[in-house]
Design a protein around this motif. Structure first.
Motif, mmCIF file in Angstrom:
data_model
loop_
_atom_site.group_PDB
_atom_site.id
_atom_site.type_symbol
_atom_site.label_atom_id
_atom_site.label_comp_id
_atom_site.label_asym_id
_atom_site.label_seq_id
_atom_site.Cartn_x
_atom_site.Cartn_y
_atom_site.Cartn_z
ATOM 1 N N HIS A 88 -33.809 7.453 -13.493
ATOM 2 C CA HIS A 88 -34.463 8.761 -13.591
ATOM 3 C C HIS A 88 -34.370 9.308 -15.011
ATOM 4 O O HIS A 88 -35.372 9.778 -15.579
ATOM 5 N N TRP A 89 -33.183 9.223 -15.591
ATOM 6 C CA TRP A 89 -32.974 9.734 -16.949
ATOM 7 C C TRP A 89 -33.775 8.930 -17.974
ATOM 8 O O TRP A 89 -34.447 9.496 -18.846
ATOM 9 N N TRP B 55 -36.454 6.995 -17.540
ATOM 10 C CA TRP B 55 -37.898 7.155 -17.376
ATOM 11 C C TRP B 55 -38.358 8.508 -17.897
ATOM 12 O O TRP B 55 -39.415 8.613 -18.529
ATOM 13 N N SER B 56 -37.562 9.527 -17.680
ATOM 14 C CA SER B 56 -37.928 10.875 -18.138
ATOM 15 C C SER B 56 -37.867 11.001 -19.653
ATOM 16 O O SER B 56 -38.545 11.857 -20.232
ATOM 17 N N ASN B 57 -37.048 10.155 -20.309
ATOM 18 C CA ASN B 57 -36.852 10.251 -21.756
ATOM 19 C C ASN B 57 -37.352 9.015 -22.505
ATOM 20 O O ASN B 57 -36.905 8.744 -23.622
ATOM 21 N N VAL C 206 -30.502 15.328 -15.443
ATOM 22 C CA VAL C 206 -31.915 15.012 -15.280
ATOM 23 C C VAL C 206 -32.221 14.651 -13.842
ATOM 24 O O VAL C 206 -33.222 15.082 -13.262
#
Length: 270
Positions: free
Chosen positions: A107-108, A110-112, A255
């Motif tokens: 998650h972290w 992919w978000s960044n 995140v």
């Protein structure tokens, strides 16, 4: 019409019938939440399984289109990861093992993902998260020390799950010579030397099942593969001026929020 997938998830497989369906269905649920339904695909690499793994894959591919299966004739973890990367058609690829993946990390990362090139989940970055037996922590420390001494690579770990921008590694895949666990060493060190922007973050890890190969055999195999990396790339203490960036577990959890889900466990890859 749905847009093409944005993410390929490369999964090397060898005799995984016990865990394959439950782990991949759980991971698929997380991918739907994080990347979006029908915005990702599995690239399974079946490398010489002698159990029911090949038969189980057909159902997974049908359930999660446009997933695919790549078949190799003998078990070799590094060759399987390489084959999966070569067949991944998307801009980004996430490499995992059947039992070693982590929702907060995915998650972290992919978000960044912009503007980085490679995100590495490190089992050594935060010792409080590492629940492996002492001898395995010692061997991991020794291998990382060798990589640092031989190649000047400053990261804490190379062998965990990764989110990779494919443009930065595709030119390297055909020149990598190592197999087993040392393929990832060669690929990441080559990417680092070429200026790839690398980020690493800690993930939890614990031993869930008994290793399938004798540790002495794994040491011998990987020592030979490391010799091949040295012969291919040479020894160098001077590498790219680009530094490796790092995040904490707290950064990832912030995140991910309530989307914690599965945490990383040990896959004992072949």
């Amino acid at each position: 019409m749905n847009p093409p997938p944005a993410l390929s998830v490369v999964v090397p497989l060898y005799n995984e019938e016990q865990y394959l369906l439950s782990e991949m269905n759980t991971l698929a649920d997380a991918l739907d939440r994080i990347v979006g339904k029908k915005r990702w695909m599995f690239v399974f690499v079946e490398n010489g399984s002698i159990d029911a793994t090949p038969q189980l894959l057909s159902g997974l591919v049908e359930r999660y289109p446009p997933s695919m299966v790549v078949t190799l004739d003998r078990p070799n973890y590094g060759h399987a990861v390489c084959a999966g990367l070569k067949n991944a058609p998307t801009e980004w690829t996430h490499t995992v093992d059947v039992e070693f993946w982590d929702v907060p990390f995915l998650h972290w990362a992919w978000s960044n993902r912009e503007p980085k090139d490679i995100f590495i989940a490190s089992k050594r970055a935060d010792p409080s998260l590492n629940r492996l037996p002492a001898y395995r922590r010692f061997l991991s420390w020794g291998m990382n020390g060798l990589v640092r001494i031989l190649f000047g690579y400053p990261g804490s770990d190379i062998h965990g799950p990764k989110l990779i921008r494919m443009d930065c590694v595709r030119p390297l895949l055909d020149i990598c010579t190592a197999g087993r666990g040392q393929f990832e060493v060669e690929l990441i060190v080559r990417a680092y030397r070429s200026g790839a922007r690398i980020f690493e973050a800690p993930v939890p890890i614990a031993e869930k099942r008994t290793p399938r190969n004798l540790m002495l055999n794994k040491i011998r195999w990987n020592a030979w593969e490391l010799v091949k990396v040295v012969r291919s790339m040479g020894v160098s203490r001077s590498t790219s001026a680009i530094k490796i960036s790092r995040a904490s577990r707290a950064d990832m959890l912030a995140v991910a929020g309530h989307d914690i889900g599965q945490t990383a466990i040990d896959a004992n890859p072949s």
